[in-house]
Design an enzyme around this catalytic site. Structure first.
Site, PDB file in Angstrom:
ATOM      1  N   ALA A 231       0.701  -1.294  -0.103  1.00 42.32           N
ATOM      2  CA  ALA A 231      -0.009   0.158  -0.015  1.00 42.32           C
ATOM      3  C   ALA A 231       1.060   1.362  -0.091  1.00 42.32           C
ATOM      4  O   ALA A 231       2.222   1.263   0.440  1.00 42.32           O
ATOM      5  CB  ALA A 231      -0.781   0.142   1.261  1.00 42.32           C
TER       6      ALA A 231
ATOM      7  N   GLY B  61       0.580  -4.835   1.215  1.00 46.42           N
ATOM      8  CA  GLY B  61      -0.657  -4.892   0.464  1.00 46.42           C
ATOM      9  C   GLY B  61      -0.510  -5.558  -0.955  1.00 46.42           C
ATOM     10  O   GLY B  61      -1.521  -6.239  -1.638  1.00 46.42           O
TER      11      GLY B  61
ATOM     12  N   GLU C 118      -0.734  -9.346  -0.243  1.00 44.99           N
ATOM     13  CA  GLU C 118      -2.215  -9.536   0.010  1.00 44.99           C
ATOM     14  C   GLU C 118      -3.084  -9.437  -1.088  1.00 44.99           C
ATOM     15  O   GLU C 118      -4.077 -10.185  -1.262  1.00 44.99           O
ATOM     16  CB  GLU C 118      -2.506  -8.481   1.328  1.00 44.99           C
ATOM     17  CG  GLU C 118      -1.861  -8.510   2.380  1.00 44.99           C
ATOM     18  CD  GLU C 118      -2.250  -7.484   3.391  1.00 44.99           C
ATOM     19  OE1 GLU C 118      -1.926  -6.177   3.015  1.00 44.99           O
ATOM     20  OE2 GLU C 118      -2.631  -7.660   4.482  1.00 44.99           O
TER      21      GLU C 118
ATOM     22  N   GLU D 151       4.808  -5.362   7.335  1.00 43.87           N
ATOM     23  CA  GLU D 151       3.824  -4.314   8.114  1.00 43.87           C
ATOM     24  C   GLU D 151       4.541  -3.996   9.465  1.00 43.87           C
ATOM     25  O   GLU D 151       4.776  -2.832  10.154  1.00 43.87           O
ATOM     26  CB  GLU D 151       2.339  -4.470   8.093  1.00 43.87           C
ATOM     27  CG  GLU D 151       1.752  -4.128   6.848  1.00 43.87           C
ATOM     28  CD  GLU D 151       1.913  -5.613   6.065  1.00 43.87           C
ATOM     29  OE1 GLU D 151       2.570  -6.278   5.950  1.00 43.87           O
ATOM     30  OE2 GLU D 151       1.124  -5.448   4.765  1.00 43.87           O
TER      31      GLU D 151
END
Ligand code: COA
Length: 257
Positions: free
Chosen positions: A66, A112, A115, A135
């Site tokens: 992200a 992300g 993911e 993260e």
């Protein structure tokens, strides 16, 4: 459909979505997530599209996570909202599409990005790919399904190790642990995904969509996957594809789905 951050290409029954922010290693900002939602939603409505291949632009990254610059100043409420919206608009959305999605992991798949690959129905990686959920090194946890989908794919112990160490694993380590199905050179990555997509597209689209629902049900709390299988199995008997598939078999010819 016109997009700023993704490329969409359609070739007969196959669609390619390429996340196209190579200078930012294809990091997912808000606009990219919205565009991906729009592209996947449109493609899923198009009955001629039988498989979607998702990859990243350039030879370095699938998606490096992200976009950290967008959430660095978020508070608790905004953090929770970011995660919930991500699940709804992209990650759960892809997992529950009727159209199969193959992640072609062509480089870094981090946070992300990993993911996102894990929300796809299965994954193929190039041998330069590196995968991880970093993260906790940023003081946060995976918030786009990583704490749930990684243990489903690699087992709880390996997932705990990957999440706690925040380390990257190699493509071959990912294959050994069931995170990706195949590892090939970068040049072979898309051709292999296309070969798999072609195999899929010979089969019944309605049956594949029913199979996705039944398999996913195994991983949903409060839902009995066997009941969903029974329901989806029964539904198949009312489809044109079932009639064509069984008739073709009895007539000793290939089905035309
Ligand atoms: N969010 C925002 N920008 C990112 C990003 C992310 N997740 N990942 C990479 N970028 C940007 C970098 O800031 C840099 O931008 P700049 O050129 O404007 O400074 C550009 O992409 C290239 O990245 P860079 O770090 O210079 O490449 P590298 O080859 O040295 O390192 C990584 C590659 C993947 C190891 C490194 O970029 C990285 O650790 N990224 C963050 C991974 C992460 O923690 N993801 C989880 C987020 S929740």
């Amino acid at each position: 459909m016109s997009f700023n951050n993704i490329l969409l290409e359609i070739d007969d029954k196959l669609a390619y979505i390429t996340i196209n922010r190579p200078k930012k290693l294809n990091a997912l900002n808000k606009e990219t997530i919205a565009e991906l939602h729009e592209a996947f939603a449109e493609l899923d409505l198009n009955d001629t599209i039988r498989v979607i291949i998702l990859t990243g632009s350039g030879d370095k990254a699938f998606v490096a996570g992200a976009d950290i610059s967008e959430f660095a100043d978020f508070d608790v409420a905004n953090g929770a909202k970011l995660s919930k919206q991500g699940h709804e608009t992209l990650y759960d959305f892809i997992e529950n599409l009727s159209t199969p999605v193959i992640a072609a992991i062509n480089g870094f798949a981090l946070g992300g990005g990993l993911e996102l690959a894990m929300a796809c129905h299965f994954r193929v990686a190039s041998d330069n790919a590196k995968m991880g959920l970093p993260e906790v090194s940023l003081g946060v946890i995976p918030g786009y399904g990583g704490t749930q989908r990684l243990p489903q794919l690699v087992g709880k112990g390996k997932a705990m190790e990957m999440i706690m160490t925040a380390s990257m694993i190699t493509a071959s380590d990912a294959q050994e642990n069931g995170l990706v199905n195949y590892v090939v050179s970068q040049d072979e990555l898309i051709p292999l995904c296309e070969k798999l997509a072609k195999r899929i597209s010979f089969n019944s689209g309605t049956a594949i969509s029913a199979a996705i629902k039944a398999v996913n049900a195994n991983f949903k709390d409060g839902i009995n996957g066997f009941d969903v299988e029974i329901e989806q199995f029964g539904n198949c008997f009312g489809t044109d594809d079932f009639e064509e598939g069984t008739t073709a078999f009895l007539e000793k010819r290939k089905p035309n789905f």
